[in-house]
Design an enzyme around this catalytic site. Structure first.
Site, mmCIF file in Angstrom:
data_model
loop_
_atom_site.group_PDB
_atom_site.id
_atom_site.type_symbol
_atom_site.label_atom_id
_atom_site.label_comp_id
_atom_site.label_asym_id
_atom_site.label_seq_id
_atom_site.Cartn_x
_atom_site.Cartn_y
_atom_site.Cartn_z
ATOM 1 N N GLY A 126 0.911 -1.586 0.073
ATOM 2 C CA GLY A 126 0.111 0.148 -0.345
ATOM 3 C C GLY A 126 0.733 1.164 0.158
ATOM 4 N N ARG A 186 17.488 -0.964 14.946
ATOM 5 C CA ARG A 186 16.414 -1.571 13.737
ATOM 6 C C ARG A 186 15.960 -0.440 13.494
ATOM 7 N NH1 ARG A 186 14.513 -6.640 13.189
ATOM 8 N NH2 ARG A 186 12.917 -5.972 12.117
ATOM 9 N N GLY A 245 26.560 -6.227 18.038
ATOM 10 C CA GLY A 245 26.104 -6.495 19.101
ATOM 11 C C GLY A 245 25.575 -7.026 20.021
ATOM 12 N N GLY A 265 22.924 -6.568 22.098
ATOM 13 C CA GLY A 265 21.340 -5.514 23.053
ATOM 14 C C GLY A 265 20.756 -7.387 22.727
ATOM 15 N N VAL A 266 19.740 -6.531 22.965
ATOM 16 C CA VAL A 266 18.737 -7.753 23.201
ATOM 17 C C VAL A 266 18.444 -8.775 21.988
ATOM 18 C CG1 VAL A 266 16.119 -8.640 23.323
ATOM 19 C CG2 VAL A 266 16.978 -6.167 24.804
ATOM 20 N N HIS A 279 2.647 -21.725 47.807
ATOM 21 C CA HIS A 279 4.320 -21.762 48.233
ATOM 22 C C HIS A 279 3.780 -23.792 47.528
ATOM 23 C CE1 HIS A 279 7.549 -23.373 50.285
ATOM 24 N NE2 HIS A 279 7.509 -24.134 50.257
#
Length: 467
Positions: A115, A269, A181, A183-184, A441
């Site tokens: 689109g 990103r 990198g 990071g996550v 518990h």
């Protein structure tokens, strides 16, 4: 009686398809335009497939120490990457079909194509056969997501040099893998490939891996990665890459040279805004290429909204979904604003992380010295019972009001457990309120109760010196 509003949505990821269903639930007529698979990056090439693969490695880690629990295996566990990928694809495929079923159930029209905005009420769609059609709508939501950032230094070929998308197909288990990198994403793939048998090196420009997480949590993950023979080089960057007969040689900015067979690039990103006709329509972009929106998710062009990664707020699937609901409410005439104060998140390293709210460092930067409660899994009965005692819960509270400012967990089920703290924050509860709630518990959730008790130095199963 007026006809229902027609909403066109560009993108069917966790923001777009959720917005579509909510709009239909509220009585709108909805058209979703998507040129790839329903579910977007998260479902097809991100959250779900990565967790499907990591779950196998996590199981393998447990089996490796089965003898400690009294379980004798006839042979050591062995990974079969092709079967792992096949299962991952089945999981993804089933969930994609599930979204298609939901869209059909709610009467949402799904147009397979690309689109582009012609004006503030019209989307031109290029279909797979190159023909075009137009969608007229009363309102438009842009939910086109993000893509892996590209660096000229690393020409991705999907085999020797990969992004996360290619790495999820496990094209091979390289003997030596360089992850650029920490990071996550980088740390999750370090957990995956180290578990599969690669000798992994992670290079991170910042002073530590997971630089946006609380420092104590980051330190636990760094320690656990090193236990899995992952080498971490923090505070450094790759400045050059040379192809060799055995793979690659990467030169760091301090002169060190690293040999590897394959490279995984995980350096952030970028927002998917190219080719959408935004400039022609006059939609304003920010300095990082993100679509600028207000707290109602509306752009500067009335009736045109944007949600998800493309707005650059918090690139998380569940944030995109929440934004989609807010945008739709506003489009159908129910004023609503987006609140980012309580956004829990999970990181699926081994062990996994759950977090919500501010880190200790962020709180101190505001001039506040937080009250801190900590509880380690090593003091937790359930953790010993299941044979996995690696973990920490850290609660941060306002010293004046006892309100919860943040919660950071690392350990088994951390990404699920964090929601108890998130609910406390959502309801503006005090740390004492959670500490006083009876917890079953033996459960992992008791670690939260104890950490909330420890905010006042009153954790039962943790020795503290009297003040």
């Amino acid at each position: 009686m007026p006809s229902p509003r027609h909403i066109a949505i560009l993108g069917a990821g966790p923001g777009g398809y959720v917005a579509a269903i909510r709009a239909a639930q509220l009585g709108a007529r909805v058209t979703v335009i998507e040129n790839r698979s329903l579910g977007g990056v998260c479902l097809n090439w991100g959250c779900i497939p990565s967790k499907a693969l990591l779950s196998v490695v996590e199981l393998g880690e447990k089996l490796k120490k089965a003898h400690e629990l009294g379980l004798q295996l006839s042979q050591p566990p062995a990974y079969v990457p092709s079967q792992m990928v096949e299962r991952k694809n089945r999981v993804v495929g089933g969930l994609v079909k599930g979204i298609a079923t939901l869209l059909k159930h709610w009467g949402v029209s799904h147009v397979q194509g690309t689109g582009r905005l012609v004006n503030d009420r019209t989307v031109r769609v290029t279909l797979a056969d190159s023909t075009e059609t137009s969608v007229q709508a009363d309102g438009i939501i842009i939910a086109t997501g993000s893509s892996a950032s590209a660096l000229p230094m690393f020409p991705v070929d999907g085999y020797d040099i990969m992004t996360s998308q290619e790495a999820l197909e496990i094209p091979r288990i390289p003997e030596r893998l360089l992850i650029v990198g920490g990071g996550v994403e980088g740390c999750e793939f370090a957990s995956l490939y180290a578990g599969l048998g690669s000798h992994v090196t992670v290079v991170e420009m910042m002073s530590r891996v997971l630089p946006l997480e609380d420092e104590e949590i980051s330190a636990v993950i760094e320690r656990e990665l090193k236990k899995r023979q992952v080498r971490i080089i923090a505070g450094s960057a790759v400045k050059a890459v040379e192809k060799t007969s055995e793979g690659f040689t990467a030169e760091l900015d301090d002169g060190e040279r690293l040999g590897c067979v394959a490279i995984l690039v995980s350096v952030g990103r970028r927002c998917n805004t190219t080719g959408l006709g935004l400039e022609e329509v006059g939609v304003k972009l920010g300095d990082m290429g993100e679509i600028e929106v207000d707290d109602r998710l509306e752009t500067n062009v009335p009736g045109v909204y944007a949600i998800g990664d493309v707005v650059g707020k918090a690139m998380l699937a569940h944030v995109a979904s929440a934004q989609g609901k807010v945008a739709v409410e506003n489009l159908v005439g129910n004023p609503k604003i987006m609140n980012y104060d309580v956004v829990p998140a999970g990181i699926f390293t081994l062990p996994e992380i759950g977090r919500v709210g501010l880190t200790e460092q962020e709180i101190r930067e505001q001039g506040i010295i937080p009250s801190i409660g900590r509880f380690r899994y090593s003091a937790l009965g359930k953790a010993h019972a299941v044979g996995d005692t690696v973990g920490l819960v850290k609660i941060l509270a306002d010293p004046q009001t006892d309100r919860v400012l943040g919660a950071h967990l690392v350990g088994a089920h951390a990404a699920d457990l964090v929601h108890e703290a998130a609910l406390a924050m959502q309801l503006n509860a005090k740390a004492r309120d959670v500490a006083d709630m009876i917890h079953a518990h033996p459960t992992h959730a008791e670690a939260l109760m104890e950490s909330f008790e420890d905010v006042e130095g009153m954790a039962i199963h943790q020795a503290r010196k009297r003040s």
